[in-house]
Design a protein around this motif. Structure first.
Motif, PDB file in Angstrom:
ATOM      1  N   GLN A 345       0.827  -1.206   0.000  1.00 32.34           N
ATOM      2  CA  GLN A 345       0.000   0.000   0.000  1.00 32.34           C
ATOM      3  C   GLN A 345       0.863   1.259   0.000  1.00 32.34           C
ATOM      4  O   GLN A 345       0.498   2.264  -0.611  1.00 32.34           O
ATOM      5  N   GLN A 348       1.952   1.620  -3.516  1.00 34.26           N
ATOM      6  CA  GLN A 348       0.788   1.985  -4.322  1.00 34.26           C
ATOM      7  C   GLN A 348       0.482   3.479  -4.224  1.00 34.26           C
ATOM      8  O   GLN A 348       0.324   4.159  -5.240  1.00 34.26           O
ATOM      9  N   VAL A 361      -6.347   2.043   4.336  1.00 29.70           N
ATOM     10  CA  VAL A 361      -4.929   2.376   4.459  1.00 29.70           C
ATOM     11  C   VAL A 361      -4.676   2.847   5.884  1.00 29.70           C
ATOM     12  O   VAL A 361      -5.318   3.777   6.361  1.00 29.70           O
TER      13      VAL A 361
END
Length: 377
Positions: A345, A348, A361
């Protein structure tokens, strides 16, 4: 806070004080609106604490949605205090906020079924000339990506398109068709300065990672790069919730932190028998999703691979392997492994700037993304 930064310990102390005041004024379950306003006020008073995801305040409070509960430093502290007090009253639902989602490009399949079959048949029998292979792989990408999106099994697609795994750069080429504006982001963003930002963030977090990594006193640029990856994976993984693994017999068991870090980058000694290693991991039934394998000392590995479905794809550097691994999740339609979801994440949101329709998140990931994307002084 001389530079406008907060260490992990000072941030926790600030959150404790704010939550204590919040509960004293609004009770044990303040509304989502109140928590949202407090989070916004914090980043207004302290601009350097803003995140670069969403509306900039989400590391302190992210409203819940139909699929994910509210999160953030304030929400986590409130939840822990309520658990300690053993109260069970209902909480006011937080308003759902709109999230800008990065949609993949709409690529149309212009090939007839006969044309597609002819190209697929030729590529099954030929690896050369490589230029022609790459051209045909690009032409067949829309059909292949649709098959990967709709199919339940990856194996049949790989048998149909074997060049996807044995021709260098094919996963990256498919990804560039899905996200053309984000394809080179990692290489553009990751440099010596960004490595230093990550290391500074890691030092603020503590967590004993320096002792775990056994870093030398002097860090060269190359060692600092590898140290960043290791520090990120250790801090984000050890702070994640306990996760479960399933072995080949279908039995679920808790994973250790060491096993969790191996889900991102598995470091094996030089001379490891690669076929035996891949076979062993396949038999254990625990390595279905893409991951990175490095051989040698993790500070200066001699070889790096992306491993998918028992196939090891060599890459010239750890950064290149991470780039290919991230893109494989999107091209091959995989979810991030639970063990190292927080690490992916970070890449990302922090590096590739790809946003999905979810709000799960963690506050720690958001704080790292903010540090990574902070403007140079």
């Amino acid at each position: 806070m001389e530079k406008g930064e907060l260490s992990g310990r000072l941030r926790k102390k600030m959150v404790q004080v704010l939550v204590s005041h919040l509960m004293k004024v609004y009770g044990e379950r303040p509304s989502g609106y109140i928590k949202l306003q407090l989070a916004k006020q914090i980043v207004t008073e302290f601009p350097l604490l803003k995140t670069s995801i969403g509306e900039c305040y989400e590391s302190f409070y992210t409203p819940g949605s139909s699929k994910h509960p509210a999160t953030g430093f304030l929400e986590i502290r409130l939840r822990n205090v309520r658990r300690t007090l053993s109260k069970g009253r209902g909480e006011v639902a937080a308003p759902k906020e709109k999230v800008h989602v990065t949609e993949p490009a709409q690529i149309e399949n212009d090939l007839s079924s006969n044309e597609l079959e002819t190209m697929v048949s030729w590529m099954k029998s030929n690896r050369q000339p490589e230029r022609q292979v790459r051209d045909l792989m690009k032409k067949t990408a829309p059909a292949r990506l649709q098959e990967l999106k709709e199919g339940d099994e990856l194996g049949p697609v790989l048998l149909k398109y074997p060049r996807l795994m044995d021709t260098p750069g094919m996963i990256e080429q498919d990804y560039s068709m899905l996200y053309p504006d984000h394809a080179n982001n990692l290489y553009e963003k990751w440099n010596a300065k960004s490595s230093r930002k990550v290391m500074d963030w890691a030092i603020l977090q503590g967590s004993g990672w320096e002792k775990y990594l056994k870093l030398p006193e002097t860090l060269t640029e190359g060692i600092q790069l590898y140290s960043c990856f290791q520090a990120v994976r250790w801090i984000l993984i050890v702070h994640s919730s306990t996760f479960w693994r399933t072995n080949s017999a279908g039995k679920r068991f808790k994973s250790s932190k060491t096993d969790a870090t191996r889900a991102f980058i598995d470091c094996q000694p030089v001379g490891t028998n690669l076929p035996q290693y891949l076979q062993r991991n396949g038999e254990e039934g625990t390595r279905k999703q893409p991951y990175i394998l490095v051989l040698g000392d993790w500070l200066s590995p001699s070889q790096q691979f992306l491993v998918v479905e028992g196939i090891a794809l060599p890459h010239g550097s750890t950064l290149a392997a991470i780039d290919a691994c991230f893109k494989a999740f999107y091209v091959l339609n995989f979810e991030y492994p639970a063990a190292c979801k927080a690490v992916w994440q970070f890449f990302q949101h922090g590096c590739y700037s790809v946003t999905r329709a979810s709000s799960d998140v963690s506050a720690l990931v958001r704080s790292l993304v903010t540090a990574f994307n902070a403007e140079d002084e």
